[in-house]
Design a protein around this motif. Structure first.
Motif: not given
Length: 467
Positions: A148-171
């Motif tokens: 993982v390098a992070g996540v992309a959002t319309p407001a800009g990228d967020l850097d991360a070492d760990l991404v925790v997906d809590c977006t539900g079964h429609a992830s």
């Protein structure tokens, strides 16, 4: 200190963010809903729109497993809930568990989520509301592994070492080509209809609630915070009764036809409020990360419905999600590198959570088949005896304390998934063949409901009124 991005701020996302921050990591919580937190629990109930939470206003009561996990993971939640008017009861079930707390919490889901959000807002978690995660950013790590390098959002990228997906079964975060596997959803064949009441009576009996299993429908009624009571009917997905109980007169007629529920609502002096609401596409889901052929991205983990969720008929949706948060905390504290954290957490899910998904699928097949038979929508083929122990849980629980205890533990994901089936199988062996059929009783009950609905049907002048 790891850079952790938690995506999604439902109950499990909030608990994950708080627990990771408490473990000493820098945590950013990202939520697509841009609305400000409601001012109080009344506003949360009336106006808080939660589009990603399908059961936001269905019945929610929290037994010992939820309370124990929540208080350990987010200890500041208890005083917040007490101050918001949530109700606490001592546990009086037929069995005690190896838990630090034996309490039952009665609160609407919106009340619990708001109180948890307030605790997280006071923590070191950096919370970005109104920000939608569009994609996962992945880089090549040492040895050519994906990380993982992070996540992309319309407001800009967020850097991360760990991404925790809590977006539900429609992830969508697990759709990355490096994972190369599909999510799995198994419909339960069950639908829920809930209506709410205000009460003129409070206290222990109202808060503890009542359950009824009359063959054609399973129903639970229970108290919540601020004098609210909910009643939920569980029906087969093609039950023609569904359209009837989606009207207030039809739902009240159904509840009145169930003696235990009718007595409870009368004793509570319950007055219906609002229209019945439904949850229809419910089932058991498993995220792509847990597929047997899934590739791994170091630093990507899924928690809650994004990983494993089960049909909430036994009220274990939130306890299963919180148990996953506890596994994440164990992985964060028991490993060094991000790769070790990822591998350790996935192993814990496969050993300690995925079996509940498989077990719940079997339970749902038996329950939905029974409800469909009694509703007259099931096929006439013989019932598969493999599912008989699941089909007999309610009956066995009424006659055998050991089964009743195992059913409570099963609902709280305490012990092993197969414990309940073993207890029911022993009871079935002692009982022998069932001496009677409940089809006549079922037919009678459904006739009572139909007649009551005809009598309670609104006049033409009432049909346009807001319920």
């Amino acid at each position: 200190m790891l850079r952790v991005v938690v995506c999604g701020s439902g109950i499990v996302g909030l608990a994950s963010a708080y627990a990771a921050a408490a473990a000493g990591h820098r945590v950013v919580l990202v939520e697509r809903d841009g609305a400000e937190l409601p001012a109080d629990v009344t506003a949360a109930w009336r106006t808080w729109h939660r589009p990603g939470v399908p059961h936001a206003r269905q019945v929610h009561s929290y037994a010992v497993g939820v309370v124990d996990l929540l208080m350990r993971l987010v200890p500041g939640t208890a005083p917040e809930l007490r101050g918001a008017g949530a109700e606490w009861l001592p546990w009086t079930g037929p069995v005690t568990f190896p838990l630090a707390r034996h309490e039952v919490l009665r609160a609407r889901r919106t009340t619990l989520e708001l109180c948890l959000a307030r605790v997280v807002r006071r923590s070191t978690v950096e919370w970005h509301r109104g920000v939608r995660v569009t994609s996962l950013r992945v880089a090549r790590g040492p040895g050519g592994t994906d990380r993982v390098a992070g996540v992309a959002t319309p407001a800009g990228d967020l850097d991360a070492d760990l991404v925790v997906d809590c977006t539900g079964h429609a992830s969508r975060l697990q759709d990355h080509p490096a994972i190369g596997a599909d999510k799995l959803f198994r419909p339960s064949g069950i639908q829920y209809v809930t209506t709410w009441f205000t009460t003129g009576s409070t206290g222990d009996p109202v808060l503890r609630g009542v359950r009824s299993d009359e063959g054609h429908v399973y129903c639970a009624a229970t108290g919540a915070d601020h004098g609210m009571v909910s009643a939920t009917a569980v029906l087969a997905e093609n039950d023609p009764l569904f359209r009837t109980v989606m009207t207030r007169p039809g739902m009240i007629a159904l509840l009145s036809s169930l003696p235990a529920v009718d007595d409870y609502l009368r004793a509570a002096r319950a007055v219906p409020t609002g229209r019945p609401s439904a949850s229809r596409r419910v089932g058991n889901s498993r995220g792509a990360l847990l597929a047997e052929n899934a590739g791994r991205i170091d630093g990507l983990v899924a928690v809650g419905d994004a990983a494993v969720s089960t049909n909430p008929v036994l009220a274990r949706g939130i306890v299963l999600g919180l148990r996953q948060v506890a596994h994440l905390v164990d992985a964060l504290t028991g490993a060094g590198s991000v790769s070790e954290i990822t591998a350790g957490y996935l192993a814990r899910l496969r050993d300690g959570v995925l079996p509940w998904f498989e077990e719940s699928t079997r339970y749902d097949r038996a329950l939905s088949a029974r409800l469909a038979r009694h509703a007259g929508t099931g096929r006439d083929e013989p019932f598969d005896p493999v599912f008989e122990p699941y089909d007999a849980v309610a009956e066995a629980s009424r006659h055998d304390p050991a089964v009743a205890s195992a059913a409570i533990a099963y609902g709280q994901t305490i012990g092993e998934p197969g414990d309940l089936v073993r207890q029911v199988s022993r009871w079935l062996a002692r009982r022998g063949p069932s001496p009677t059929s409940d089809r006549a009783t079922t037919t009678t009950n459904r006739s009572v409901v139909a007649a009551a609905v005809r009598l309670a049907a609104p006049t033409n002048s009432e049909r346009g009124q807001t319920s």
